[in-house]
Write a protein that holds these residues in place. Structure first.
Motif, PDB file in Angstrom:
ATOM      1  N   GLU A  88     -41.139   5.085   5.701  1.00 12.86           N
ATOM      2  CA  GLU A  88     -41.473   5.571   4.354  1.00 12.86           C
ATOM      3  C   GLU A  88     -42.162   6.933   4.424  1.00 12.86           C
ATOM      4  O   GLU A  88     -41.875   7.840   3.652  1.00 12.86           O
ATOM      5  N   LEU A  89     -43.097   7.039   5.381  1.00 16.74           N
ATOM      6  CA  LEU A  89     -43.901   8.253   5.515  1.00 16.74           C
ATOM      7  C   LEU A  89     -43.006   9.452   5.853  1.00 16.74           C
ATOM      8  O   LEU A  89     -43.120  10.526   5.248  1.00 16.74           O
ATOM      9  N   ILE A  90     -42.101   9.250   6.820  1.00 17.50           N
ATOM     10  CA  ILE A  90     -41.214  10.363   7.207  1.00 17.50           C
ATOM     11  C   ILE A  90     -40.282  10.702   6.051  1.00 17.50           C
ATOM     12  O   ILE A  90     -40.011  11.864   5.757  1.00 17.50           O
ATOM     13  N   LYS A  91     -39.838   9.659   5.345  1.00 20.26           N
ATOM     14  CA  LYS A  91     -38.929   9.905   4.220  1.00 20.26           C
ATOM     15  C   LYS A  91     -39.645  10.700   3.128  1.00 20.26           C
ATOM     16  O   LYS A  91     -39.061  11.549   2.463  1.00 20.26           O
ATOM     17  N   LYS A  92     -40.942  10.442   2.968  1.00 18.60           N
ATOM     18  CA  LYS A  92     -41.714  11.174   1.949  1.00 18.60           C
ATOM     19  C   LYS A  92     -41.840  12.654   2.355  1.00 18.60           C
ATOM     20  O   LYS A  92     -41.756  13.559   1.537  1.00 18.60           O
ATOM     21  N   LEU A  93     -42.030  12.880   3.661  1.00 19.66           N
ATOM     22  CA  LEU A  93     -42.181  14.256   4.155  1.00 19.66           C
ATOM     23  C   LEU A  93     -40.846  15.009   4.134  1.00 19.66           C
ATOM     24  O   LEU A  93     -40.807  16.225   4.004  1.00 19.66           O
ATOM     25  N   ASN A  94     -39.739  14.268   4.312  1.00 16.26           N
ATOM     26  CA  ASN A  94     -38.427  14.919   4.327  1.00 16.26           C
ATOM     27  C   ASN A  94     -37.407  14.059   3.575  1.00 16.26           C
ATOM     28  O   ASN A  94     -36.708  13.241   4.161  1.00 16.26           O
ATOM     29  N   PRO A  95     -37.325  14.249   2.239  1.00 15.58           N
ATOM     30  CA  PRO A  95     -36.528  13.360   1.393  1.00 15.58           C
ATOM     31  C   PRO A  95     -35.023  13.401   1.710  1.00 15.58           C
ATOM     32  O   PRO A  95     -34.297  12.500   1.316  1.00 15.58           O
ATOM     33  N   THR A  96     -34.574  14.424   2.447  1.00 15.66           N
ATOM     34  CA  THR A  96     -33.120  14.503   2.676  1.00 15.66           C
ATOM     35  C   THR A  96     -32.659  13.580   3.809  1.00 15.66           C
ATOM     36  O   THR A  96     -31.466  13.384   3.999  1.00 15.66           O
ATOM     37  N   LEU A  97     -33.601  13.037   4.585  1.00 16.92           N
ATOM     38  CA  LEU A  97     -33.198  12.187   5.716  1.00 16.92           C
ATOM     39  C   LEU A  97     -32.737  10.805   5.247  1.00 16.92           C
ATOM     40  O   LEU A  97     -33.322  10.230   4.325  1.00 16.92           O
ATOM     41  N   LYS A  98     -31.698  10.289   5.898  1.00 18.63           N
ATOM     42  CA  LYS A  98     -31.248   8.924   5.575  1.00 18.63           C
ATOM     43  C   LYS A  98     -32.144   7.927   6.313  1.00 18.63           C
ATOM     44  O   LYS A  98     -32.492   8.123   7.479  1.00 18.63           O
ATOM     45  N   GLU A  99     -32.446   6.827   5.626  1.00 20.38           N
ATOM     46  CA  GLU A  99     -33.348   5.816   6.205  1.00 20.38           C
ATOM     47  C   GLU A  99     -32.796   5.276   7.529  1.00 20.38           C
ATOM     48  O   GLU A  99     -33.513   5.108   8.504  1.00 20.38           O
ATOM     49  N   SER A 100     -31.467   5.044   7.553  1.00 17.26           N
ATOM     50  CA  SER A 100     -30.856   4.457   8.757  1.00 17.26           C
ATOM     51  C   SER A 100     -31.076   5.366   9.974  1.00 17.26           C
ATOM     52  O   SER A 100     -31.282   4.893  11.092  1.00 17.26           O
TER      53      SER A 100
ATOM     54  N   SER B 184     -40.785  15.114  14.931  1.00 20.72           N
ATOM     55  CA  SER B 184     -40.341  16.388  15.520  1.00 20.72           C
ATOM     56  C   SER B 184     -38.855  16.374  15.798  1.00 20.72           C
ATOM     57  O   SER B 184     -38.150  17.346  15.537  1.00 20.72           O
ATOM     58  N   GLU B 185     -38.363  15.258  16.347  1.00 17.89           N
ATOM     59  CA  GLU B 185     -36.945  15.243  16.698  1.00 17.89           C
ATOM     60  C   GLU B 185     -36.062  15.165  15.466  1.00 17.89           C
ATOM     61  O   GLU B 185     -34.969  15.708  15.441  1.00 17.89           O
ATOM     62  N   LEU B 186     -36.531  14.499  14.410  1.00 18.09           N
ATOM     63  CA  LEU B 186     -35.702  14.341  13.217  1.00 18.09           C
ATOM     64  C   LEU B 186     -35.751  15.574  12.308  1.00 18.09           C
ATOM     65  O   LEU B 186     -34.782  15.903  11.637  1.00 18.09           O
ATOM     66  N   CYS B 187     -36.925  16.219  12.259  1.00 16.07           N
ATOM     67  CA  CYS B 187     -37.126  17.229  11.214  1.00 16.07           C
ATOM     68  C   CYS B 187     -37.135  18.663  11.721  1.00 16.07           C
ATOM     69  O   CYS B 187     -37.436  19.577  10.967  1.00 16.07           O
ATOM     70  N   THR B 188     -36.858  18.874  13.016  1.00 13.08           N
ATOM     71  CA  THR B 188     -36.817  20.252  13.495  1.00 13.08           C
ATOM     72  C   THR B 188     -35.373  20.724  13.430  1.00 13.08           C
ATOM     73  O   THR B 188     -34.498  20.106  14.037  1.00 13.08           O
ATOM     74  N   ARG B 189     -35.136  21.797  12.681  1.00 12.43           N
ATOM     75  CA  ARG B 189     -33.799  22.386  12.729  1.00 12.43           C
ATOM     76  C   ARG B 189     -33.828  23.409  13.865  1.00 12.43           C
ATOM     77  O   ARG B 189     -34.543  24.407  13.783  1.00 12.43           O
ATOM     78  N   PRO B 190     -33.055  23.140  14.964  1.00 10.89           N
ATOM     79  CA  PRO B 190     -33.159  24.021  16.139  1.00 10.89           C
ATOM     80  C   PRO B 190     -32.928  25.484  15.769  1.00 10.89           C
ATOM     81  O   PRO B 190     -33.622  26.366  16.268  1.00 10.89           O
TER      82      PRO B 190
ATOM     83  N   PHE C 109     -51.722  30.738   9.253  1.00 10.80           N
ATOM     84  CA  PHE C 109     -50.469  30.734  10.016  1.00 10.80           C
ATOM     85  C   PHE C 109     -49.485  29.700   9.471  1.00 10.80           C
ATOM     86  O   PHE C 109     -49.868  28.719   8.850  1.00 10.80           O
ATOM     87  N   LEU C 110     -48.196  29.987   9.718  1.00 11.82           N
ATOM     88  CA  LEU C 110     -47.105  29.192   9.165  1.00 11.82           C
ATOM     89  C   LEU C 110     -46.369  28.558  10.335  1.00 11.82           C
ATOM     90  O   LEU C 110     -45.790  29.259  11.165  1.00 11.82           O
ATOM     91  N   ALA C 111     -46.397  27.214  10.433  1.00 11.71           N
ATOM     92  CA  ALA C 111     -45.690  26.528  11.524  1.00 11.71           C
ATOM     93  C   ALA C 111     -44.265  26.205  11.074  1.00 11.71           C
ATOM     94  O   ALA C 111     -43.873  26.504   9.951  1.00 11.71           O
ATOM     95  N   ILE C 112     -43.512  25.564  11.958  1.00  9.93           N
ATOM     96  CA  ILE C 112     -42.074  25.373  11.724  1.00  9.93           C
ATOM     97  C   ILE C 112     -41.761  24.665  10.405  1.00  9.93           C
ATOM     98  O   ILE C 112     -40.834  25.038   9.700  1.00  9.93           O
ATOM     99  N   ASP C 113     -42.558  23.649  10.019  1.00 11.46           N
ATOM    100  CA  ASP C 113     -42.199  22.878   8.826  1.00 11.46           C
ATOM    101  C   ASP C 113     -42.384  23.699   7.549  1.00 11.46           C
ATOM    102  O   ASP C 113     -41.539  23.696   6.662  1.00 11.46           O
ATOM    103  N   GLY C 114     -43.498  24.440   7.494  1.00 16.91           N
ATOM    104  CA  GLY C 114     -43.739  25.296   6.331  1.00 16.91           C
ATOM    105  C   GLY C 114     -42.728  26.431   6.272  1.00 16.91           C
ATOM    106  O   GLY C 114     -42.246  26.807   5.199  1.00 16.91           O
ATOM    107  N   PHE C 115     -42.400  26.975   7.444  1.00  9.66           N
ATOM    108  CA  PHE C 115     -41.436  28.083   7.513  1.00  9.66           C
ATOM    109  C   PHE C 115     -40.053  27.612   7.024  1.00  9.66           C
ATOM    110  O   PHE C 115     -39.369  28.302   6.280  1.00  9.66           O
ATOM    111  N   THR C 116     -39.678  26.386   7.435  1.00  4.18           N
ATOM    112  CA  THR C 116     -38.395  25.831   6.980  1.00  4.18           C
ATOM    113  C   THR C 116     -38.406  25.683   5.459  1.00  4.18           C
ATOM    114  O   THR C 116     -37.443  26.050   4.778  1.00  4.18           O
TER     115      THR C 116
END
Length: 957
Positions: free
Chosen positions: A188-200, A230-236, A293-300
């Motif tokens: 739930e927590l990760i889904k709240k932080l990144n609503p585009t991710l599928k639960e599965s 990190s692995e789910l929400c980092t766009r390389p 400073f702006l880290a990867i998530d804010g920059f995305t």
């Protein structure tokens, strides 16, 4: 252009990219890059002599050196110390790549160079994919910047600002404070932080992590939560960009962001305070917001925000001159506005008008017939089942006429009523529209139609008129052109006289600026047509004229309005390609709004510009009284600066399954098609490779280049398709005029087949536009040979055959050559500075100076040059001895300043000479006919002389 994207293949041969990532683990930190490099991989090594070798490259376990094998050298020689590396370049940006005969076959996005040693030697490499190239470039840059301060790298990924933030998120949700959490809560927590991710997908990631640790419980620890996120929400691809612009840190400070916005994104007047404000709004961690400073998530988040939209916000306002004659604008127009289905059987529907007016359509059609109880009706004459009361339609139009735009609305009236009901039509319009109706008689003293500015909030009726010289209450006029064409087609008898209809004086008097007349030929029109009269052309007729007399069509449209309507044969209400007629200057190209598809995409995209007000000013070369333009030109358009559009398709986000896709289950294999629409010489399309089975974040990493001869008429359409052997299925598209593109890294919001924006569905791209001469396609020879004067193209003036006039134009030949030389020399000098700085032609001068300055400072921060102003020009003077490599760069910089100086000091004189010749030439404009007749020119020869005159004036302009 394919009629329907869903079943047409795109031009290029299909190629498939299998991501070469080890076991598909995504790169989300510097330590990932380093582990990959330590494991090693094969790279191609490129030599200046056109030879290419395969070698296996690895990074030493102690991170001190780069090695390759097999090698003829002994082991100690086949290595490169990290401490010797000066810079790492992505792309083919070294002398070796530029001179290598095989360079053309190497993809820009897979090439990298390691510059090392005091003489800036280059080790030039090609990776198997852009992914792998990015890993080596990011990893090496990280090591070089860190070599001054050794760090335990594996540890460092847990000390980043990002991890600190994730820990606080975890702790806030971990109510008991046990440091563990139920899997459901974590999901739930990760889904709240990144609503585009599928639960599965999130659940699967937790299963993987637990399996790798051979855990039996499904409870999640803080570390596991951070790792999964990190692995789910980092766009390389965003991570690589962040590392590159943050000078190899894992976050941006205000200064990094400022340089990024100026040098990459083309933003002007940016201040540090503005950057801090962006950081405060987008950074997710409190620490980052405080420290700036702006880290990867804010920059995305920032890159995805409306602030980084690809559409230039300036063009969301009215930016064009609205005081030109009406005939100088393209006008957003609808065909059979009352239909929402096909034109053969569809019933009339009031929503047709609502939709068109809300999309700022400025020319709508009403076909009026006699209805019961003396109330006129609007209906599809092929389907009388659901007529609309004329009065109701007019009330809706009155309510929405200026909802989306305050500029004039044209009502194209198809009148099929008896005289008695025509009078009712007039009463309704006068009562409901009131003083919005424009009925002032046109002034015969004027030569052109009034401007949109002057006609603001006015409704203009287009229709037939009774002759003014006869004082009659009603009379016969020929039937509306479109109806006549359809009945002629159906009766197969083209020789029939046009049908006559009765028209009453009251209805005739409502028509002022848009009187319908029949087209015969241009000669007749240019002599006899009044500026307030307009012709309608069927698609077939307009196409014939556009092919046979493109120049005449453009000239005709400078003064008169032309309406083009779809062929009667399009019984499915498909759309014509509006671009074909815009290219000839036709203003009112009527579209079937109810039929989505590529043609409607072009129409909608085109009218997004100029504040979406429904009016778009045509290019000046199509408006100026004396100017030459033909849409069918093969190359450079006289009087226009051509451009090169550079597009890099980086990645896609959250692509949906195509509508109605049945066979393949949930997976899609997307690829992107880039179409350029404009004058025929500019039309082309290219496609990326297909990415197998990835709809969440497919990485394409492919660069394309397009030559654009008439930028003002060019549009770019991005289409995403699902590669399927039965027929490629449509996923989404976005169409935008070239003039509205913003440069830099941008997300494109994709639209569905019917034109709706799809939430979270985007395409990540990099855009750059360069001048043709400064950018363009680099030839393979080295720079000095390339800049030779011999190959330079000068736009030639034409002989008119009239001696007095040709003598004037002869005086312009020399200044024109001088002007071209100054411009080309300046641009070539800039390109050569970019090349020696190891930058591509699309780099900005700001980026050049940044690269240059980092080179001219030694390792202990001592500058090797000083900046001194001589006669207000900034020269660089060496302090002490400078290595040969730097001498080359300084010489190129010097030349650039010299060329700027020549340009600044002599441009005005050359410019004045050209203006003088143009003025002197224009004085003969009125005399042309008489002069020609005097010299014995007539017919085709005389028109050729007039055309050459217009060509010359356009070139001088």
């Amino acid at each position: 252009i394919p009629q329907d994207p869903s079943n047409q293949k795109c031009g290029r041969k299909k190629t498939v990219s299998f991501s070469s990532m080890p076991s598909e683990k995504k790169i989300s930190s510097a330590s990932d890059c380093i582990s990959f490099m330590q494991a090693g991989c094969e790279l191609k090594k490129v030599r200046p002599n056109s030879r290419i070798y395969n070698r296996f490259f690895t990074l030493d376990p102690d991170l001190q050196a780069l090695r390759w094998e097999p090698s003829k050298k002994d082991l100690e020689k086949a290595k490169l110390d990290i401490s010797a590396i000066k810079e790492i370049r992505l792309g083919k940006n070294t002398e070796t790549f530029r001179n290598n005969g095989l360079a053309d076959q190497i993809s820009e996005d897979c090439a990298l160079s390691v510059i090392h040693g005091e003489n800036y030697e280059s080790l030039d490499l090609v990776a198997n994919s852009a992914d792998v190239a990015n890993i080596w470039v990011s990893g090496l840059r990280y090591l070089v910047s860190r070599s001054k301060q050794p760090l335990d790298l594996m540890e460092s990924s847990h000390n980043t600002p990002r991890f600190a933030w994730l820990k606080t998120v975890f702790e806030a949700a971990d109510v008991d404070g046990n440091g563990i959490m139920l899997e459901d809560t974590s999901v739930e927590l990760i889904k709240k932080l990144n609503p585009t991710l599928k639960e599965s997908k999130i659940r699967l990631k937790f299963k993987e992590i637990q399996k790798s640790k051979e855990k039996l419980t499904t409870r999640v620890t803080k570390e596991e939560f951070c790792e999964a996120f990190s692995e789910l929400c980092t766009r390389p691809e965003v991570y690589f960009l962040l590392v590159q612009i943050s000078k190899n840190k894992e976050y941006l400070d205000a200064n990094d962001l400022m340089l990024f916005l100026e040098a990459e994104q083309g933003v002007t007047h940016i201040t540090e305070e503005m950057c801090l404000d962006i950081i405060r709004r987008y950074e997710l961690s409190q620490e980052g917001r405080l420290k700036g400073f702006l880290a990867i998530d804010g920059f995305t988040q920032y890159l995805l925000s409306p602030e980084c939209d690809i559409f230039d916000p300036e063009h969301k306002k009215i930016v064009q001159d609205m005081t030109q004659p009406l005939s100088h604008y393209y006008i957003n127009a609808s065909h059979n506005t009352y239909l929402i289905e096909d034109q053969l059987r569809g019933p009339a529907d009031i929503n047709g008008y609502v939709r068109a007016l809300k999309m700022s359509c400025r020319s709508i059609e009403l076909d009026v017939c006699d209805g019961p109880d003396n109330e006129p009706i609007i209906c599809n004459r092929n389907n009388m089942t659901s007529p609309l009361a004329f009065r109701n339609v007019i009330e809706v139009i009155n309510k929405l006429a200026f909802f989306a735009s305050e500029y004039p609305l044209i009502l194209c009236l198809g009148n099929h009523c008896s005289v008695q009901q025509q009078k009712v039509v007039v009463q309704h319009m006068k009562r409901i529209f009131g003083n919005k109706l424009y009925t002032e008689a046109p002034l015969s003293s004027e030569v052109y139609l009034p401007s949109p500015e002057k006609l603001k909030m006015k409704i203009i009726v287009k229709g037939k008129k009774l002759p003014c010289d006869q004082d009659i209450l009603e009379g016969e006029v020929t039937d509306e052109d479109e109806e006549a064409e359809i009945s002629r087609r159906l009766s197969e008898d083209f020789s029939r006289e046009p049908k006559l209809i009765w028209l009453c004086r009251e209805l005739s008097d409502l028509v002022s600026l848009c009187k319908s007349v029949q087209y015969k030929d241009f000669e007749t029109s240019m002599k006899a047509q009044n500026y307030w009269e307009m012709c309608s052309f069927s698609e077939a007729e307009a196409s014939r004229i556009a092919n046979e007399y493109p120049e005449d069509f453009v000239n005709y449209n400078k003064k008169f309005l032309s309406r083009v309507y779809p062929s009667a044969m399009r019984i499915d209400s498909s759309n014509l390609n509006p671009q074909d007629f815009w290219n000839c200057g036709c203003q009112i190209v009527a579209m079937n709004y109810q039929t989505p598809g590529p043609m409607m995409d072009l129409h909608t995209g085109w009218f997004l510009q100029n504040g979406g007000c429904g009016y778009v000013l045509r290019p000046s070369v199509m408006r100026d009284e004396v100017s030459y333009f033909s849409a069918n030109t093969k190359g450079i358009v006289p009087g226009v600066s051509p451009q090169v559009l550079h597009v890099k398709i980086i990645s896609g986000q959250n692509f949906p399954k195509p509508k109605g896709a049945c066979a393949k289950g949930d997976v899609i294999d997307p690829y992107v098609c880039i179409e350029i629409h404009g004058i025929p010489a500019d039309c082309t399309e290219q496609r990326t490779k297909t990415v197998q089975q990835n709809s969440d974040n497919p990485i394409f990493d492919e660069s394309f280049e397009f030559q654009i001869n008439l930028p003002e008429l060019a549009m770019i359409r991005f289409v995403v398709l699902d590669d399927d052997y039965i027929g490629d299925e449509f996923i989404g598209q976005y169409t935008i005029p070239l003039e509205c593109l913003q440069p830099g890294y941008r997300h494109i919001p994709l639209r569905s087949f019917v034109g709706d924006i799809m939430e979270h569905v985007t395409l990540f791209v990099h855009i750059a536009i360069t001048n043709r001469s400064g950018g363009g396609k680099a030839q393979k020879r080295s720079l000095s040979v390339r800049i030779g004067k011999k190959a330079r193209e000068y736009t030639m003036l034409r002989n008119t055959g009239l001696k007095t006039i040709d003598d004037i134009f002869k005086l312009a030949v020399h200044p024109l050559r001088e002007a071209t030389d100054m411009r080309e020399n300046m641009q070539n000098a800039m390109v050569s500075v970019k090349e020696l700085c190891g930058l591509p032609p699309i780099a900005s001068l700001k980026q050049c100076i940044l690269t240059l300055s980092s080179r001219l400072v030694s390792s202990d921060n001592v500058p090797s040059v000083t900046l001194c102003m001589k006669d207000a020009f900034p020269y660089l003077e060496p302090l002490g001895t400078v290595p040969d490599v730097q001498k080359k760069v300084l010489a190129a910089y010097d030349l650039m300043i010299q060329e700027s100086r020549v340009l600044i000091e002599t441009a005005d004189i050359t410019h004045d000479k050209i203006v003088q010749c143009q003025k002197a030439g224009m004085e003969f404009h009125e005399e042309l006919h008489n002069l020609g007749t005097k010299e014995g020119l007539k017919g085709r020869k005389l028109s050729k002389a007039i055309e050459s005159f217009a060509w010359n004036i356009t070139v001088l302009k």
